[in-house]
Design an enzyme around this catalytic site. Structure first.
Site, PDB file in Angstrom:
ATOM      1  N   ARG A  81       0.859  -1.172   0.000  1.00 12.88           N
ATOM      2  CA  ARG A  81       0.000   0.000   0.000  1.00 12.88           C
ATOM      3  C   ARG A  81       0.902   1.230   0.000  1.00 12.88           C
ATOM      4  O   ARG A  81       2.038   1.188   0.481  1.00 12.88           O
ATOM      5  CB  ARG A  81      -0.898   0.025   1.232  1.00 12.88           C
ATOM      6  CG  ARG A  81      -1.836  -1.171   1.353  1.00 12.88           C
ATOM      7  CD  ARG A  81      -2.632  -1.097   2.652  1.00 12.88           C
ATOM      8  NE  ARG A  81      -3.587  -2.195   2.756  1.00 12.88           N
ATOM      9  CZ  ARG A  81      -3.334  -3.347   3.357  1.00 12.88           C
ATOM     10  NH1 ARG A  81      -2.140  -3.563   3.899  1.00 12.88           N
ATOM     11  NH2 ARG A  81      -4.256  -4.292   3.418  1.00 12.88           N
ATOM     12  N   HIS A  87      -4.090  -9.481   3.577  1.00 16.25           N
ATOM     13  CA  HIS A  87      -5.538  -9.506   3.730  1.00 16.25           C
ATOM     14  C   HIS A  87      -5.908 -10.346   4.949  1.00 16.25           C
ATOM     15  O   HIS A  87      -5.418 -11.459   5.110  1.00 16.25           O
ATOM     16  CB  HIS A  87      -6.215 -10.110   2.490  1.00 16.25           C
ATOM     17  CG  HIS A  87      -6.193  -9.198   1.309  1.00 16.25           C
ATOM     18  ND1 HIS A  87      -6.371  -9.640   0.012  1.00 16.25           N
ATOM     19  CD2 HIS A  87      -6.041  -7.848   1.225  1.00 16.25           C
ATOM     20  CE1 HIS A  87      -6.312  -8.612  -0.823  1.00 16.25           C
ATOM     21  NE2 HIS A  87      -6.115  -7.520  -0.114  1.00 16.25           N
ATOM     22  N   HIS A 122      -2.857   2.695  -5.903  1.00 16.64           N
ATOM     23  CA  HIS A 122      -3.393   1.458  -5.345  1.00 16.64           C
ATOM     24  C   HIS A 122      -3.652   0.417  -6.426  1.00 16.64           C
ATOM     25  O   HIS A 122      -3.607  -0.788  -6.164  1.00 16.64           O
ATOM     26  CB  HIS A 122      -4.686   1.737  -4.569  1.00 16.64           C
ATOM     27  CG  HIS A 122      -5.032   0.659  -3.589  1.00 16.64           C
ATOM     28  ND1 HIS A 122      -4.271   0.407  -2.460  1.00 16.64           N
ATOM     29  CD2 HIS A 122      -6.030  -0.251  -3.573  1.00 16.64           C
ATOM     30  CE1 HIS A 122      -4.801  -0.605  -1.789  1.00 16.64           C
ATOM     31  NE2 HIS A 122      -5.869  -1.027  -2.443  1.00 16.64           N
ATOM     32  N   ARG A 155      -0.885  -2.030  -6.727  1.00 15.12           N
ATOM     33  CA  ARG A 155      -0.972  -3.154  -5.777  1.00 15.12           C
ATOM     34  C   ARG A 155      -1.931  -4.210  -6.315  1.00 15.12           C
ATOM     35  O   ARG A 155      -1.645  -5.410  -6.242  1.00 15.12           O
ATOM     36  CB  ARG A 155      -1.433  -2.619  -4.421  1.00 15.12           C
ATOM     37  CG  ARG A 155      -1.766  -3.666  -3.371  1.00 15.12           C
ATOM     38  CD  ARG A 155      -2.060  -2.952  -2.058  1.00 15.12           C
ATOM     39  NE  ARG A 155      -2.925  -3.713  -1.166  1.00 15.12           N
ATOM     40  CZ  ARG A 155      -2.498  -4.594  -0.271  1.00 15.12           C
ATOM     41  NH1 ARG A 155      -1.207  -4.855  -0.165  1.00 15.12           N
ATOM     42  NH2 ARG A 155      -3.343  -5.218   0.522  1.00 15.12           N
ATOM     43  N   LYS A 200      -2.637  -2.719   7.680  1.00  9.03           N
ATOM     44  CA  LYS A 200      -3.891  -2.322   8.324  1.00  9.03           C
ATOM     45  C   LYS A 200      -4.126  -3.111   9.606  1.00  9.03           C
ATOM     46  O   LYS A 200      -3.863  -4.303   9.672  1.00  9.03           O
ATOM     47  CB  LYS A 200      -5.064  -2.563   7.366  1.00  9.03           C
ATOM     48  CG  LYS A 200      -5.194  -1.523   6.258  1.00  9.03           C
ATOM     49  CD  LYS A 200      -6.469  -1.761   5.477  1.00  9.03           C
ATOM     50  CE  LYS A 200      -6.683  -0.679   4.435  1.00  9.03           C
ATOM     51  NZ  LYS A 200      -7.951  -0.903   3.681  1.00  9.03           N
ATOM     52  N   TYR A 220      -9.498 -11.385  -6.814  1.00 12.76           N
ATOM     53  CA  TYR A 220      -8.536 -11.421  -7.914  1.00 12.76           C
ATOM     54  C   TYR A 220      -8.765 -12.612  -8.836  1.00 12.76           C
ATOM     55  O   TYR A 220      -8.385 -12.572  -9.993  1.00 12.76           O
ATOM     56  CB  TYR A 220      -7.108 -11.418  -7.362  1.00 12.76           C
ATOM     57  CG  TYR A 220      -6.786 -10.140  -6.649  1.00 12.76           C
ATOM     58  CD1 TYR A 220      -6.591  -8.958  -7.367  1.00 12.76           C
ATOM     59  CD2 TYR A 220      -6.730 -10.078  -5.268  1.00 12.76           C
ATOM     60  CE1 TYR A 220      -6.328  -7.773  -6.713  1.00 12.76           C
ATOM     61  CE2 TYR A 220      -6.469  -8.885  -4.611  1.00 12.76           C
ATOM     62  CZ  TYR A 220      -6.269  -7.737  -5.335  1.00 12.76           C
ATOM     63  OH  TYR A 220      -6.022  -6.552  -4.691  1.00 12.76           O
TER      64      TYR A 220
END
Length: 306
Positions: free
Chosen positions: A161, A278, A252, A255, A184, A287
């Site tokens: 990120r 994630h 982004h 990524r 995150k 994806y």
């Protein structure tokens, strides 16, 4: 906030503190949670004609929930945003109900509105490489060109990120073969660093006029302060316009491109989940849909309908 009682204000803050400390929720997410729950309470105040305290919250019915959702849709809130708000309200009730001794079934059984999940919008591999080749042409100084190129390579080559790339410090250089990245929610992951990324960062550091110290940001602004995300967003925007790429070609998106191109090359879903950081495998599964959609687009071009 006249529409909620002081006791409820304190309770809301306690819940957010709990999410921050035990669930590791990021600050931006906590701000969104607060806004979503306060919006819900503001509606209940108007709907019921009384300021919300702990007791009225325990009396919320399925009819109240439906009225709130209808009100939100009526004022133009998208289904995706409403689903996020409902998720925040449910999370608050799951925490609150056992502490206050009431049954939260009416809230927790409320169904979220259906919406079509947004698929990631990656660049093609040639477009991503063109972005890397052209990004440095926007800069007036060679060291700035090297800096911008290094950041973009980290986004595409390591799946970082933009906040993660710009949080690197002097102590992280020279970049090792693998980086420990905190993403995150404070979630830590190990990311392999390609040689091209290590060389790009080393080249930038050789040109950077600002002294590097362990505690200083690795990527510096013109005057030596920390590089802001907006600076990279702006230079990527300038480059995409020159290349004729769509507005979705953002930092982004690089990524997303990292993940999609790994998937197309045969990468397994679990490994890509770990590389991206994630929390849920379902997030990474988007994806696979992108890969299938791209495959169908190629099929349609190769086999046009009569």
């Amino acid at each position: 906030m006249a529409f909620i009682s002081p006791a409820l204000t304190v309770t809301l803050d306690r819940w957010l503190d709990h999410e921050r400390a035990l669930a590791g929720v990021a600050e931006n997410t906590l701000k969104a949670y607060r806004a979503d729950v306060l919006g819900f309470m503001a509606f209940l105040t108007q709907h019921n004609g009384e300021a919300q305290g702990l007791a009225p919250l325990a009396r919320v019915t399925l009819s109240d929930m439906r009225a709130w959702m209808a009100h939100e849709r009526g004022r133009g809130v998208a289904a995706r945003s409403l689903a996020r708000s409902l998720s925040a309200v449910k999370s608050f009730y799951r925490w609150l109900a056992p502490r206050e001794g009431f049954e939260p079934t009416a809230v927790l059984s409320t169904r979220a509105p259906k919406f079509q999940p947004k698929l990631p919008r990656p660049l093609t591999a040639p477009a991503a490489n063109d972005m890397i080749d052209r990004i440095g042409l926007q800069a007036r100084a060679p060291w700035v060109a090297a800096r911008d190129t290094a950041v973009v390579i980290l986004l595409y080559g390591c799946g970082l990120r933009i906040s993660e790339a710009l949080s690197l410090q002097g102590r992280d250089a020279p970049l090792p073969p693998v980086l420990r990245i905190t993403g995150k929610g404070g979630k830590t992951r190990i990311v392999p660093v390609l040689d091209i990324a290590r060389e790009a960062v080393a080249g930038y550091l050789r040109l950077c006029p600002h002294a590097q110290t362990a505690d200083a940001p690795l990527f510096r602004a013109i005057r030596g302060g920390p590089l802001a995300p907006r600076a990279i967003q702006k230079v990527v925007e300038q480059t995409r316009l020159q290349l004729g790429l769509p507005a979705t070609a953002t930092p982004h998106a690089l990524r997303h491109s990292f993940a999609t191109h790994l998937m197309a090359a045969g990468g397994d879903l679990r490994s890509i989940q770990e590389l991206l950081g994630h929390a849920s495998l379902s997030t990474t599964q988007a994806y696979t849909a992108v890969d299938a959609a791209q495959l169908m687009a190629v099929y349609d071009r190769a086999h046009p309908k009569a």
